[in-house]
Design an enzyme around this catalytic site. Structure first.
Site, PDB file in Angstrom:
ATOM      1  N   TYR A 101       0.842  -1.211   0.000  1.00 16.77           N
ATOM      2  CA  TYR A 101       0.000   0.000   0.000  1.00 16.77           C
ATOM      3  C   TYR A 101       0.882   1.269   0.000  1.00 16.77           C
ATOM      4  O   TYR A 101       0.630   2.216  -0.745  1.00 16.77           O
ATOM      5  CB  TYR A 101      -0.880  -0.068   1.249  1.00 16.77           C
ATOM      6  CG  TYR A 101      -1.867   1.044   1.439  1.00 16.77           C
ATOM      7  CD1 TYR A 101      -3.068   1.060   0.750  1.00 16.77           C
ATOM      8  CD2 TYR A 101      -1.608   2.081   2.348  1.00 16.77           C
ATOM      9  CE1 TYR A 101      -3.996   2.066   0.955  1.00 16.77           C
ATOM     10  CE2 TYR A 101      -2.527   3.085   2.560  1.00 16.77           C
ATOM     11  CZ  TYR A 101      -3.722   3.073   1.869  1.00 16.77           C
ATOM     12  OH  TYR A 101      -4.635   4.074   2.080  1.00 16.77           O
ATOM     13  N   LYS A 118       0.962   4.098  -2.828  1.00 21.75           N
ATOM     14  CA  LYS A 118       0.546   5.460  -2.475  1.00 21.75           C
ATOM     15  C   LYS A 118       1.647   6.466  -2.779  1.00 21.75           C
ATOM     16  O   LYS A 118       1.369   7.607  -3.167  1.00 21.75           O
ATOM     17  CB  LYS A 118       0.148   5.525  -0.994  1.00 21.75           C
ATOM     18  CG  LYS A 118      -1.181   4.826  -0.705  1.00 21.75           C
ATOM     19  CD  LYS A 118      -2.274   5.308  -1.625  1.00 21.75           C
ATOM     20  CE  LYS A 118      -3.674   5.163  -1.101  1.00 21.75           C
ATOM     21  NZ  LYS A 118      -4.672   5.515  -2.132  1.00 21.75           N
TER      22      LYS A 118
HETATM   23  P1  NAI Z   1     -13.389   2.684   1.392  1.00 26.80           P
HETATM   24  O1  NAI Z   1     -13.013   1.241   1.402  1.00 26.80           O
HETATM   25  O2  NAI Z   1     -14.673   3.084   2.014  1.00 26.80           O
HETATM   26  O3  NAI Z   1     -13.367   3.279  -0.086  1.00 26.80           O
HETATM   27  C1  NAI Z   1     -12.672   2.709  -1.156  1.00 26.80           C
HETATM   28  C2  NAI Z   1     -13.667   2.401  -2.241  1.00 26.80           C
HETATM   29  O4  NAI Z   1     -12.977   1.974  -3.417  1.00 26.80           O
HETATM   30  C3  NAI Z   1     -14.607   1.259  -1.859  1.00 26.80           C
HETATM   31  O5  NAI Z   1     -15.961   1.714  -1.916  1.00 26.80           O
HETATM   32  C4  NAI Z   1     -14.329   0.171  -2.896  1.00 26.80           C
HETATM   33  O6  NAI Z   1     -15.465  -0.575  -3.277  1.00 26.80           O
HETATM   34  C5  NAI Z   1     -13.773   0.977  -4.041  1.00 26.80           C
HETATM   35  N1  NAI Z   1     -12.932   0.163  -4.939  1.00 26.80           N
HETATM   36  C6  NAI Z   1     -12.013  -0.765  -4.601  1.00 26.80           C
HETATM   37  N2  NAI Z   1     -11.469  -1.307  -5.700  1.00 26.80           N
HETATM   38  C7  NAI Z   1     -12.051  -0.704  -6.771  1.00 26.80           C
HETATM   39  C8  NAI Z   1     -11.895  -0.832  -8.165  1.00 26.80           C
HETATM   40  N3  NAI Z   1     -11.022  -1.709  -8.701  1.00 26.80           N
HETATM   41  N4  NAI Z   1     -12.637  -0.036  -8.971  1.00 26.80           N
HETATM   42  C9  NAI Z   1     -13.524   0.836  -8.464  1.00 26.80           C
HETATM   43  N5  NAI Z   1     -13.722   0.998  -7.135  1.00 26.80           N
HETATM   44  C10 NAI Z   1     -12.991   0.231  -6.303  1.00 26.80           C
HETATM   45  O7  NAI Z   1     -12.177   3.446   2.127  1.00 26.80           O
HETATM   46  P2  NAI Z   1     -11.822   5.000   2.238  1.00 26.80           P
HETATM   47  O8  NAI Z   1     -11.140   5.164   3.526  1.00 26.80           O
HETATM   48  O9  NAI Z   1     -12.972   5.857   1.908  1.00 26.80           O
HETATM   49  O10 NAI Z   1     -10.690   5.145   1.114  1.00 26.80           O
HETATM   50  C11 NAI Z   1     -10.713   6.061   0.057  1.00 26.80           C
HETATM   51  C12 NAI Z   1      -9.284   6.328  -0.397  1.00 26.80           C
HETATM   52  O11 NAI Z   1      -8.570   7.010   0.644  1.00 26.80           O
HETATM   53  C13 NAI Z   1      -8.472   5.066  -0.691  1.00 26.80           C
HETATM   54  O12 NAI Z   1      -7.632   5.303  -1.799  1.00 26.80           O
HETATM   55  C14 NAI Z   1      -7.634   4.896   0.555  1.00 26.80           C
HETATM   56  O13 NAI Z   1      -6.460   4.164   0.314  1.00 26.80           O
HETATM   57  C15 NAI Z   1      -7.353   6.349   0.903  1.00 26.80           C
HETATM   58  N6  NAI Z   1      -6.955   6.590   2.273  1.00 26.80           N
HETATM   59  C16 NAI Z   1      -7.849   6.485   3.306  1.00 26.80           C
HETATM   60  C17 NAI Z   1      -7.443   6.773   4.586  1.00 26.80           C
HETATM   61  C18 NAI Z   1      -8.401   6.776   5.723  1.00 26.80           C
HETATM   62  O14 NAI Z   1      -7.994   7.198   6.828  1.00 26.80           O
HETATM   63  N7  NAI Z   1      -9.641   6.345   5.554  1.00 26.80           N
HETATM   64  C19 NAI Z   1      -6.052   7.106   4.900  1.00 26.80           C
HETATM   65  C20 NAI Z   1      -5.207   7.245   3.760  1.00 26.80           C
HETATM   66  C21 NAI Z   1      -5.666   6.982   2.497  1.00 26.80           C
END
Ligand code: NAI
Length: 299
Positions: free
Chosen positions: A163, A167
């Site tokens: 990851y 990132k």
């Molecule tokens: P989340 O798991 O709720 O959102 C990620 C979404 O991406 C999910 O709804 C999932 O179904 C979708 N997804 C996964 N693979 C996919 C694909 N191949 N095509 C289309 N959609 C796909 O988690 P969150 O926290 O909202 O994450 C959003 C972004 O923020 C991610 O990139 C995550 O790595 C990043 N992030 C989040 C942090 C946090 O504190 N929540 C911290 C640092 C980064």
């Protein structure tokens, strides 16, 4: 800050941060493509429900939106999503590369397939989506793209070699796209969020999660995709805090006959962070070395 007449694609917007971004942009007048593969946190499974639900929420509030179940890893899926948006609304102004998955394990226990999948969704997914809108944004002479990085990439985190690598790679993608997009007013930035979502719900205590509302991150994201957005910035956002993260260069030293012993002896000077700077591009680092060499030759 309004987005009337603007069209935005947000990947992974079926929940968590992406949903908060979509609702905020729709509330401010943007037309939304709500993309989500709808799988589980580790990337398995698929369902259109999550994206459909967010589209319903936007419509119920009087906004305009369409759902896309495309996987960001599929060039064909992504092209179909971009074509659908373009056919319906004629332009695409904003792309937020937000989709992501986790396969956390210490590097010793990690299968190379877990490494590949995480790189594929985060890095290749963002590259595929950015490429799919790039020519249109160039034609429009307007575009705003955000990559989603993470403190795990910028600074490392135990159990997240895959990851973190993905990132940080997105920061590199952002740096060059910002440079190449500048002449067509395509501004490219990174956001490094912290928020309570399914990705973090098992990692932090409840009282901390309660302070980490996705809406606080959305405030920063909306600025990064606005007309007055900066470019080539990495904005850290969470719990109401905002910082920028930068890849700096120390002033360093120059010696025309370097040896390993010299590097060792002067390492504290090389690493001294006083007056460090951010070069305007990769060539800026080399130009600095030549400037020191020329100054040395003239001295
Ligand atoms: P989340 O798991 O709720 O959102 C990620 C979404 O991406 C999910 O709804 C999932 O179904 C979708 N997804 C996964 N693979 C996919 C694909 N191949 N095509 C289309 N959609 C796909 O988690 P969150 O926290 O909202 O994450 C959003 C972004 O923020 C991610 O990139 C995550 O790595 C990043 N992030 C989040 C942090 C946090 O504190 N929540 C911290 C640092 C980064």
């Amino acid at each position: 800050m309004r987005f009337d007449g603007k069209v935005a694609i947000i990947t992974g917007a079926g929940g968590g941060l992406g949903r908060a971004y979509a609702l905020e942009l729709a509330h401010r007048g943007a037309k939304l493509v709500v993309n989500d593969l709808g799988g589980s946190l580790d990337g398995s499974g698929r369902s259109s429900e999550a994206a459909d639900r967010v589209v319903d929420e936007i419509r119920a509030a009087g906004g305009e939106a369409m759902a896309s179940g495309a996987s960001v890893t599929s060039v064909a899926d992504v092209q179909a999503m971009v074509d659908a948006a373009r056919n319906r609304w004629g332009r695409i102004d904003i792309l937020v590369n937000n989709a992501g998955v986790l396969r956390d394990k210490s590097f010793a226990k990690m299968e190379i397939e877990d490494f590949r999948l995480v790189m594929d969704v985060h890095l290749m997914g963002a590259a595929i989506c950015s490429k799919a809108v790039w020519d249109l944004m160039r034609e429009q002479n307007y575009g705003r793209i955000v990559m989603t990085t993470s403190s795990s990439g910028l600074y490392g985190n135990f159990g997240q070699a895959n990851y973190g690598a993905a990132k940080m790679a997105l920061v590199g993608l952002m740096q060059t796209l910002a440079i190449e997009g500048a002449k067509n007013d395509i501004r490219v930035n990174c956001i490094a969020p912290v928020a309570a979502t399914r990705m973090t719900e098992n990692l932090m205590a409840e009282e901390i999660l309660a302070r980490l509302q996705p809406e606080a991150v959305a405030a920063g994201l909306v600025y990064l995709v606005s007309e007055g957005a900066p470019t080539r910035t990495t904005l850290c956002a969470g719990a109401g805090g905002f910082e920028t993260a930068n890849i700096t260069l120390t002033k360093g030293i120059y010696d025309e006959a370097p040896t390993p012993e010299l590097v060792a002896a002067r390492f504290a000077e090389i690493a001294d962070r006083t007056d460090e700077a951010v070069p305007e591009n990769g060539g800026g680092q080399l130009r600095g070395v030549f400037a020191k060499a020329m100054a040395g030759a003239a001295a």
